[in-house]
Design an enzyme around this catalytic site. Structure first.
Site, short mmCIF file in Angstrom:
data_model
loop_
_atom_site.label_atom_id
_atom_site.label_comp_id
_atom_site.label_asym_id
_atom_site.label_seq_id
_atom_site.Cartn_x
_atom_site.Cartn_y
_atom_site.Cartn_z
N ASP A 30 -9.54 11.10 -18.09
CA ASP A 30 -8.09 11.08 -17.93
C ASP A 30 -7.44 11.91 -19.03
OD1 ASP A 30 -5.54 10.00 -16.86
OD2 ASP A 30 -5.45 9.02 -18.83
N HIS A 56 -6.88 17.49 -20.72
CA HIS A 56 -6.29 18.66 -21.37
C HIS A 56 -5.68 18.33 -22.72
CE1 HIS A 56 -3.31 16.73 -18.79
NE2 HIS A 56 -2.41 17.08 -19.69
N ASP A 83 -2.19 11.48 -7.71
CA ASP A 83 -1.01 12.04 -8.36
C ASP A 83 -0.19 12.92 -7.42
OD1 ASP A 83 -1.51 10.95 -10.91
OD2 ASP A 83 -2.97 12.52 -11.34
#
Length: 1538
Positions: free
Chosen positions: A566, A569, A681
């Protein structure tokens, strides 16, 4: 005989020999000179080690990183636990011409790295400098994961993953039923959002306690979790993965109160103080809106603007943010004055006078010497001036203060200093205030945009009334409660920044770190239920956090088969790396994927290769159009149909010493995708497109050659993206045998996807036409496949749309099914679905519709199938079709065609000799036409142009880049798809055989014919690969045959050495128009191609004998060397060999240097060839009479009537030069040279006996290799040589000396009769022995040729100081008619330095070679003239016809352009002087690149300045390659002795 590579084993522990019954696989990773991987593609991803295999590192021994080089690799040995910091060490030891191999067994997946330590080369040649060991960057190697479900292997591209939000699954007792339906739909892996104990927001990504599972579902904790996951695998065939959340924790985490240092607080991250002050003020402002008369509910932009105006005053103004940017001028003035009044200074005084500068300059000086605290933001007025620095600054302007430290404030001197400081500090603060203004502007803009979205935007959440509990903007900081636990901490430790994300942020930069102002500038989209965790640089920075999260990670790895990282980035790479290493120690085959919002594939690659990520999430619902969706499917779908595969690119040299193993080159790969039709998402198709697009979108994703996935609810046609935080409903149960939405069809596509991924259907073709996307995915060997026609519902939901009939060549088909998704998507139904107590989709059915019309047609031996979409095929429709090529799967069909096409190639060429290989592999257009009376030339490819050779190298030069880069869009590939003419052309050539006739090539012709017949029925789209396979197999076999026919040095050498040696085959062949003899056709060496290929221009005496050592002697081609020596010995006249041989018919004697290269070549032959001295006694018939200058034609009875031994020919050459000679060239005039003046045909050569030097030539001829004659009437240079070099040329003197020393040695051994020469033909002539002649040269050479560095030494040398332009050089010639040219710095002395090094004082050699390296040496060649010389013109254009006498008609051929062959002599000189062979290898780089990549696969004649391409150069020149072979041979021998 197979060569033996150097294979290294660990220095600490011996290597292990791997022996298996089946061929062992070796993946060869070639390294570049700098140690980096030599791959085409993104990064290295090796296959999963289902069975152990070998990774072989291969690097040339001459590479610079092999200089005291050690390879460090953290790949563990079998049975050892992986430790990222534990490296095996391998010394890189191999000689210059060998490949160093390091073999490692691969037994486990993961991310590994290697680096090399080495001793860098000194910056200067001959330097004694010993630099510290250097370390290359780390390079990464990932190894794929071998997932198994119930004992069966699941390749990553067979995965169909189903995402569920765990809290919506209901009680544990209902899970079996839920997942029975998921398995029924064909999925094989479940992705769970975190099952851990959630925080107060109830978000699955806001975890209260990472080490405990949700107590409401898992009453027995981990035991329940393990049981349910085992049930999923064993009962339903479903593997399981979960999210790992490393970046943040819930504010309710009790451990956070104990360890607030785990977060970014005002103590651990003091640079956030200003952001906190702003956040606090915004929170307070939110509770005061009503009291300030401002609206608490924003109805429109006008309301928002009123609030924003008030915010500027009540937030920005109140917080006084500027205090975080500026220097407190008042306070700093006082501190500086106080320090100034002290008599003693703690700093050195400043130099200069500030009075000369303006106020800005003074402020910048003060900032430069005294500003502190400007490295980052921090507490208020962190920026300040160091008082002691301020004091010396005042000294510079005002001098020392008057009086004592207690000087009255009213003192004029002090008062002036104060005012001056105030002005300077005000000036210094100007950029600080500007910085503050910029940030304030950004703060206001971010707040405006965010508030507008949250409260006014129709697509936003439209939050309710504003209050302190529901503030105007997101809260950026969590305020920990005050209690017994937190009482022990400083107040600033209790304010922890929340996590979030930043648009277009650099994923490798910490946006909460000291270098970022994202929180201050309100750029973070903050998650108020997630406290951002601070790991720091290492475990020491936050010990508890590291330990806690590692335990959590290991627990998840013990339970699940894989992770979704999760917020990857925003995860520091070193953190994720550490945790994944720990997880893989628990579960070796851990499938890890992530979503990265970096927006940059290079940044993605950093995460993928350093973390060993198996896949990156890619989202089909991000596509905004059918075209964009098509692009995504193309990107993640697989290789193009007919692609070239890893095994197609095997290099035989890589396989040395591993015969019997399966050798595969390591190739770069693109990042593997987990392509989701929709994620949790994403908005659903109903929201972004039309609900009917659920089916085509899902079907298109399932066709891709990658892992695919979906989210619970997508198949059921949920109308809206579900909020993972606030949604309270649960998934609906599905009854046995019941299907919802597209579930039944999704099963078909998931099963097909699993089959294609499991069996290796890796190739795909994607076509976009209007609203349609078609996808054809096939197996590369069997060519079975599946074809999908999808009518998307992206922009339209009615009508058939436009699509042309689809034609499949050579392919049969069978329809599996045609379906249409019918959805009730009315507004009323939509509202009803959202109001349902359970999570349900829009009412929908999948209807069977008419299949596409199939028409099969066969004519002229070609078979096609046409697919026509029926009239009723609305958006939301798909057709799935099975495809196959008739006979492809049968025994002997296409499934085994690869092995057939490449088999037998070695046997087909095993009887070809080197000259036949010249025809088989090469032959330029002029050569091809020469032997066919102009009828046959090289092949011309439409749209591409002519190939460079008629033979296989011509084809492989264009096919190789197509294969390596899989460039199926090239003109070559297009041509191959259209027909098999290239193979027919090859066969046609072999049927003719040139001057050889067809017989030598019959086996090869038959081999090609059988393969042509085999692929004739193959559809055109497969032809490029099959033709390339055939040509590559034959080319490789011919190459290997050529190498086998050379000596062991070449067979054992590097690919570079072999490529150079092959130029000897390239340039040596049978010609119809010329030969070495007038009445006998024998192979002869072309000076270069394509310009010097045929007739009298082919064989140049000078070129042949400069090339002979490298191309013939070093390679073991002694017979060809001998034939050329005998042929030129037969035509010796005037004591010279001809410049142009013309087969001995009309040889031309106008080169003074050729005879000396000839004699040097004989010397080399005698020394290198076993029993080479026997050549001296070989007899040769003479074209002209010995010692007689009479010219007659080759068919005159006097021609070949006399014979001489080679020893006698050598003596004649020496004697004629000793006597001297003067003659007019035979046949002088326009018929032999249309440019030369009559004076140029006059030849005069004599010996000056005091020095022993031979002189010759005149102003109007050019008798050495620098032989460009002026041709421009316009510039007035016709007949005026560019470089006459008359006089005593430095290289001629060197080769003369070398010859004299050699024949004296031969005489002393009884191998040469004569002892010397006479000085004239008179009866009383003086006799000079070879020893005396050589001694005269030895005595005079340095004195006459050297130009001393120090002008005070001029008296010891023969120099004219007024002509000297550069010192420390050797003159190019002595006593030329143009005196200044003697002092031009050129590379010709290098020849003498190599053949006669004893003529040079040892101490001078490093200096002059170093100067050459700095001044003349370019990237590929060597400049022919010093760049500082006024006559330097480095761009050669032979076609230029200008008024410039220096360059018109290419007169500057040797006045600056960089020639390649002298570089060989330069590098040989370095080798002889003991220069490190790594320095030599570095300086071969340009030649290595040329011979490897240039279409002609040779080394060019010359380049323009700095290696720029010269269009008038020969593309491949014999002496350029020959001299380079010599370098490798010399360096290899030195390396072996060392």
């Amino acid at each position: 005989m197979a060569p033996s590579p150097v294979v290294l084993v660990p220095t600490a522990v011996g290597g292990k020999t791997i022996s298996t019954a089946t061929p062992h696989t070796i993946h060869v990773l070639n390294l570049k000179d700098d140690g980096s991987p030599d791959i085409i593609g993104s990064y290295i991803n090796l296959p999963p080690p289902l069975e152990p295999y070998t990774l072989r590192f291969a690097i040339v021994g001459g590479a610079s990183v092999c200089r005291e080089g050690t390879l460090h690799v953290n790949i563990p040995k079998k049975g050892e636990e992986f430790d990222r910091q534990k490296f095996q060490k391998f010394e890189l030891k191999a000689d210059f011409n060998r490949i160093c191999h390091v073999d490692l067994e691969i037994v486990r997946p993961g991310s590994f790295d290697y680096y090399i330590t080495y001793r860098p080369l000194p910056s200067q040649l001959f330097s004694d400098e010993k630099l510290e060991l250097a370390t290359t960057p780390k390079h990464f190697i990932t190894v794929g994961v071998g997932l198994h479900c119930n004992g069966k292997y699941l390749p990553p591209s067979s995965l169909s993953i189903y995402s569920v939000v765990s809290k919506w699954l209901g009680p544990l007792t209902e899970w079996d039923k839920q997942f029975e339906y998921v398995a029924r739909k064909g999925y094989n892996m479940i992705h769970f959002t975190p099952l851990n104990h959630r925080g107060g927001s109830n978000s699955p990504y806001s975890l209260r306690d990472q080490l405990t599972f949700d107590p409401e579902i898992f009453t027995n904790g981990e035991k329940d979790v393990r049981q349910v996951l085992e049930m999923l695998e064993h009962k339903h065939g479903l593997l399981s993965i979960t999210d790992v959340v490393w970046n943040h924790t819930a504010p309710e985490s009790v451990w956070l109160q104990e360890h607030p240092d785990a977060g970014y607080n005002l103590i651990t991250a003091p640079w956030l103080e200003s952001a906190y002050a702003l956040d606090d003020a915004l929170l307070e402002f939110s509770g005061k809106l009503g009291a300030l008369g401002l609206p608490t509910v924003l109805k429109d932009k006008e309301d928002l603007l009123r609030v924003m105006d008030a915010l500027k005053t009540h937030v920005i103004g109140t917080v006084r943010l500027w205090e975080y940017y500026v220097v407190d001028a008042k306070k700093n003035v006082e501190s500086i004055l106080a320090a100034w009044k002290q008599k003693e200074r703690k700093r050195e005084p400043l130099a200069g006078d500030t009075k000369k500068g303006d106020l800005y300059s003074q402020a910048m000086l003060l900032a430069q010497v005294g500003l502190r605290g400007a490295d980052r933001l921090g507490e208020r007025f962190r920026r300040h001036i160091d008082p002691d620095a301020g004091a010396v600054f005042l000294d510079l302007h005002y001098g020392a203060p008057k009086g004592t430290a207690e000087v009255d404030e009213e003192d004029e001197h002090v008062s002036g200093a104060r005012k001056f400081l105030e002005r300077v500090l005000d000036e210094l603060n100007l950029p600080n205030y500007k910085e503050y203004d910029v940030d304030c502007s950004e703060i206001l803009e971010q707040l405006y945009n965010r508030i507008s979205y949250q409260r006014l935007d129709p697509n936003g959440p439209k939050y309710g009334p504003i209050s302190q509990e529901h503030p105007l903007a997101e809260v950026y900081f969590t305020r920990l409660p005050h209690n017994k636990i937190t009482a022990k901490h400083q107040p600033g430790e209790l304010f922890l920044v929340n996590n979030g994300w930043v648009w277009n942020a650099n994923a490798l930069k910490d946006f909460a770190g000291p270098d970022s102002r994202a929180y201050l500038r309100r750029e973070v989209i903050s998650w108020g239920d997630c406290v951002k965790l601070r790991y720091g640089k290492s475990k020491e920075d936050s010990p508890y956090l590291w330990e806690h999260m590692q335990k959590y990670t290991e627990q998840m790895a013990a339970c699940f088969h894989g992770f979704r990282i999760d917020n990857c980035h925003s995860t520091p790479v070193h953190v994720a790396q550490t945790f994944l290493d720990a997880a893989r120690r628990v579960r070796n085959d851990l499938y890890v994927f992530a979503e990265l919002f970096t927006g940059n594939e290079n940044t993605d690659k950093v995460f993928v290769q350093q973390l060993g990520l198996n896949s990156l999430i890619r989202e089909a619902m991000q596509a905004w159009s059918t075209g964009e969706l098509s692009r995504l499917v193309h990107k993640h779908g697989g290789l193009p149909i007919g692609s070239f595969h890893q095994e197609d690119k095997v290099n035989r040299i890589s396989a040395r010493g591993s015969e019997g193993s399966n050798i595969l080159p390591v190739a770069g790969v693109n990042i593997h995708a987990l392509f989701m039709d929709c994620t949790h998402d994403n908005e659903m198709p109903y929201q972004k497109r039309f609900a009917a697009d659920t089916l085509p979108n899902g079907a298109l994703v399932a066709m891709c050659d990658c892992a695919v996935g979906s989210v619970a609810g997508y198949d059921e046609v949920y109308p809206k993206h579900l909020d993972v935080v606030n949604e309270k409903r649960r998934y609906q149960q599905v009854a046995d045998k019941e299907w919802k939405g597209i579930g039944e069809v999704k099963k078909v596509f998931n099963q097909v996807h699993a089959e294609m991924g499991r069996d290796g259907y890796t190739e795909m073709h994607v076509h976009h036409e209007g609203e349609y996307i078609t996808v054809h995915r096939v197996h590369p060997k069997t060519h079975r496949g599946y074809f999908l026609i999808a009518h998307t519902a992206v922009g339209n939901k009615e009508g058939r749309g436009e699509i042309n009939p689809i034609v499949l060549t050579g392919t049969k088909v069978k329809t599996i099914g045609s379906w249409y998704l019918k959805v009730d998507d009315s507004e009323e139904t939509y509202k009803s679905v959202l109001a349902d107590k359970e999570l349900v989709g829009l009412p929908s059915t999948v209807e069977n519709i008419d299949p596409v019309k199939i028409e099969e047609k066969e004519e002229n031996g070609s078979f096609t199938t046409t697919l026509t979409v029926p009239d009723t095929f609305p958006p939301g429709s798909v057709t799935l079709i099975e495809t196959w090529i008739p006979g492809a799967g049968d025994e002997g069909g296409l499934s085994g065609i690869d092995n057939f096409l490449i088999s037998g190639a070695d046997e087909a060429v095993e009887n070809l000799d080197l000259i036949e290989l010249n025809y088989f592999l090469y032959r330029a257009d002029a050569e091809e036409r020469d032997t066919s009376e102009g009828r046959d030339g090289v092949y011309v490819v439409p749209g591409h142009g002519a190939l460079v050779y008629a033979g296989l190298q011509g084809w492989w030069s264009v096919l190789e880049p197509m294969v390596l880069h899989n460039d199926l869009g090239s003109k070559i590939a297009q041509h191959l798809r259209e027909g098999l003419w290239p193979l027919e052309y090859i066969i046609g050539r072999l049927e003719k055989g040139g001057l050889h006739g067809p017989k030598p090539f019959e086996k090869a012709r038959q081999w090609f014919q059988e393969r042509l017949d085999k692929i004739r029925p193959v559809p055109g789209f497969l032809r490029p690969r099959y033709v390339a396979l055939i040509v590559k197999a034959a080319f490789d076999a011919a190459w290997a045959q050529g190498v086998k026919l050379m000596n062991q040095e070449i067979q054992d050498g590097t690919e570079f050495v072999q490529r150079l040696a092959m130029v000897g085959i390239q340039c040596t062949g049978l010609m119809k128009s010329t030969s070495l003899w007038p009445n006998k056709t024998v192979p002869c060496l072309a000076a270069g191609l394509p310009h010097f290929a045929v007739e009298y221009m082919r064989c140049w005496g000078r070129d042949i004998f400069i090339s002979l050592r490298g191309l013939y002697l070093v390679t073991g081609r002694f017979d060809e060397a001998k034939e050329h020596i005998l042929a030129f010995a037969s035509v010796v006249k005037h004591g010279m060999i001809p410049n142009l041989l013309d087969g001995g018919r009309r040889p031309r004697y106008n080169s003074r240097d050729s005879i000396w290269f000839f004699l040097q070549a004989i010397q080399d032959y005698v020394k290198i060839v076993p029993n080479g001295e026997q050549l001296l006694k070989e007899k040769v018939k003479r074209r002209f009479l010995p010692y007689d200058d009479t010219w007659f034609d080759f068919d005159d009875e006097r021609a070949y009537s006399k014979e001489s031994t080679i020893e006698e020919v050598i003596q004649e050459a020496l004697q004629r030069h000793a006597w001297g000679m003067q003659f007019t060239e035979a046949n002088a005039g326009l018929q032999i040279d249309s440019q030369m003046r009559w004076e140029g045909f006059q030849q005069k050569i004599w010996t000056e006996w005091e020095t022993g030097f031979i002189y010759g030539g005149n102003r109007w001829n050019c008798g050495t290799w620098m032989d460009k004659m002026g041709e421009s009437e316009r510039a007035g240079t016709k007949g005026v040589p560019g470089t006459p070099r008359d006089g005593a040329d430095v290289e001629i003197i060197g080769m003369l000396y070398s010859t004299l020393v050699w024949v004296q040695e031969l005489h002393s051994k009884g191998l040469y009769k004569e002892t010397g020469v006479t000085t004239s033909q008179d009866s009383d002539a003086k006799t000079v022995t070879f020893k005396q002649w050589a001694a005269a040269i030895q005595k005079s050479f340095h004195k006459y040729f050297y130009v001393p560095l120090d002008e005070s030494e001029d008296k010891n040398f023969v120099v004219e100081p007024s002509l000297i332009r550069r010192r420390g050089i050797y003159k190019d010639c002595l006593n030329p008619s143009l005196e200044y040219t003697a002092y031009q710095f050129r590379p010709n002395f290098l020849i003498t330095l190599v053949v006669a090094p004893s003529l040079f004082p040892k101490e001078i050699i490093p200096q002059v070679l170093g100067l050459t390296d700095k001044t003349l040496v370019g990237p590929l060649g060597v400049a022919t003239l010093d760049p500082s010389d006024p006559e330097y013109h480095p761009y050669y254009h032979n076609s230029e016809d200008s008024d410039n006498p220096a360059t018109s008609k290419g007169r500057n051929y040797h006045q600056g352009p960089e020639w390649v062959w002298p570089r060989g002599y330069f590098l040989r000189a370095l080798v002889k002087e003991g220069v490190d062979d790594k320095a030599v290898w570095v300086r071969l780089k340009g030649i290595r690149e040329q011979v490897t990549h240039a279409p002609w696969r040779g080394v060019t004649e010359l380049t323009q300045v700095n290696g720029q391409y010269c269009a008038d150069s020969c593309e491949t020149q014999a002496w350029s390659s020959g001299c380079a072979v010599e370098v490798a041979w010399d360096a290899g021998r030195v390396s072996q002795m060392a």
